[in-house]
Design an enzyme around this catalytic site. Structure first.
Site, mmCIF file in Angstrom:
data_model
loop_
_atom_site.group_PDB
_atom_site.id
_atom_site.type_symbol
_atom_site.label_atom_id
_atom_site.label_comp_id
_atom_site.label_asym_id
_atom_site.label_seq_id
_atom_site.Cartn_x
_atom_site.Cartn_y
_atom_site.Cartn_z
ATOM 1 N N GLU A 1 -3.120 7.632 -3.468
ATOM 2 C CA GLU A 1 -3.372 6.258 -3.304
ATOM 3 C C GLU A 1 -2.945 5.287 -4.544
ATOM 4 O O GLU A 1 -3.994 5.394 -5.426
ATOM 5 C CB GLU A 1 -4.470 6.214 -2.517
ATOM 6 N N TYR B 1 0.971 -1.494 0.126
ATOM 7 C CA TYR B 1 0.099 0.028 0.215
ATOM 8 C C TYR B 1 1.157 1.009 -0.110
ATOM 9 O O TYR B 1 1.412 1.215 0.800
ATOM 10 C CB TYR B 1 -0.743 -0.437 1.392
#
Ligand code: GDP
Ligand code: MN
Length: 388
Positions: free
Chosen positions: A197, A109
């Protein structure tokens, strides 16, 4: 402003972020054609909606043949996809992204936001990326590492290495990931993002570092600098109430509490929300009717507030400066009568012509709960919302 994954990826490509080949499709035939043109043996069929959690909701499928591309495309197109971010009503899928598949080695991530506590743009990274990142944040927050970026220095290789090492990467992968993060930071800054993101960022069996998913949010107030990004706006994905409010010059943001707020001035609106929270209640919206509100805008504001089923009480908090209290009082009375407001209405007026304003409210025959000051208004609104 939010954009779709395929749009976010088109921006990322310009900044040199490594991605897989992909094409959008609005019909099953287009999806099949896209897969055939790209070639390969594995494709990923992805629903394009403004919400995450699509994988778990059945909106991302791995197809191992053209027949499977056809099958998944026909299943996903036109479905109402429900994820933890869409709410129970879900979102209708009318566009797909068909991407070439890849052999994932590991899912990480990486995300960038402005950390308001430190006042720094901050990059976050985790070795445990993928579909359970919310669980990681909740249960093992130590697995999310952060790198604050000094605005005077910008993104340094040090931050890249620190995060890549923190994700357990080694050797060449560290270099590739660091380059990747620098590109994401440049995109974030140059495009006036509020969120950038990538979840998952993956390493592949062939040693590449790639973005499989992409989420970008932009600062609405900076969109005038990015007409190319503003063109990506998909109003079918935006809150109807917020769009309606924009048409009438109202600044409206819907929230999830039970007290509808009608206030003039952004600062006063913020103060009103704070005091509601302080008194144990929760605002259903932020609403600034502006300095030049008329009976029509006040009426529209009531309509928008009342279209939210969670609203149990309305708190009107107006400071009559440019706008005089009697005009607002007439607006409130007119709107309340026309709309037949059924929830308790707490009104606090202060400023120019306040005595006249109060008189209009008192003589209206409406069941209005008058408040002396803001503290009193919040007490009364919280009580009314709880009793409703
Ligand atoms: P989200 O659930 O809305 O965040 O959608 P994602 O784009 O993150 O996709 C969900 C999951 O699908 C990812 O975490 C991956 O595990 C998987 N996935 C997405 N793209 C690919 C791909 O190209 N190849 C493979 N094997 N899996 C993929
Ligand atoms: Mn994702």
């Amino acid at each position: 402003m939010n954009v779709h994954e395929y749009q976010a990826k088109s921006i990322m490509r310009k900044f040199g972020i490594a991605l897989l080949k992909g094409k959008t499709a609005k019909s099953v035939d287009e999806a099949v054609k896209a897969a055939e043109e790209m070639g390969g043996k594995v494709w990923v069929v992805k629903a394009q909606i403004h919400a995450g959690g699509r994988g778990k909701g059945g909106g991302v499928k791995l197809a191992k043949s053209i027949d499977e591309v056809r099958k998944y495309a026909s299943e996903i197109l036109g479905m109402t996809l429900v994820t933890h971010q869409t709410g129970p009503e879900g979102k209708l899928v009318n566009t797909l992204l068909i991407e070439e598949g890849c052999e994932i080695d590991h899912e990480y991530y990486v995300g960038i936001v402005l950390d308001r506590a430190t006042g720094r743009v901050t990059m976050m990274a985790s070795i445990d990326g993928g579909m359970d990142i919310e669980k990681v944040a909740k249960e093992t927050p130590e697995k999310i590492i952060k790198g604050a970026i000094d605005p005077a220095v910008g993104f340094t290789p040090y931050v890249g290495r620190k995060l890549a090492h923190g994700m357990g990467m080694t050797g060449d992968t560290v270099k590739k990931a660091s380059k990747f993060m620098k590109a994401l930071y440049d995109l974030y800054m140059e495009s006036d993002c509020t969120i950038a993101e990538i979840n998952p960022l993956v390493t592949t069996k062939s040693g590449d570092v790639l973005a499989l998913d992409a989420k970008l949010n932009f600062d609405d107030n900076a969109l005038f600098r990015h007409p190319d990004i503003e063109e990506m706006r998909d109003i079918s994905e935006e809150s109807e109430k917020e769009l309606e409010a924009t048409k009438y010059g109202l600044n409206y943001i819907s929230l999830d509490g039970s007290i509808g707020c009608m206030v003039n001035g952004a600062g006063l609106a913020m103060g009103t929300m704070d005091i509601i929270e302080l008194k144990g209640g929760s605002p259903a919206n932020f609403l600034d009717v502006g300095g030049a509100a008329t009976k029509e805008t006040v009426q529209k504001a009531f309509e928008i507030i009342l279209s939210d089923a969670n609203v149990k009480c309305i708190l009107v908090n107006i400071f009559g400066g440019i706008m005089k209290c009697d005009i607002i009082a007439n607006g409130v009375v007119g709107a309340a009568k026309d709309l037949g407001i059924k929830v308790p209405l707490v009104v606090r007026l202060e400023g120019t012509n306040v005595a006249l304003g109060k008189k209009i409210l008192n003589e209206s025959g409406l069941d209005i709960i008058a408040a002396e000051d803001l503290g009193d208004a919040a007490d009364k609104a919280v009580k009314a919302a709880k009793e409703a």
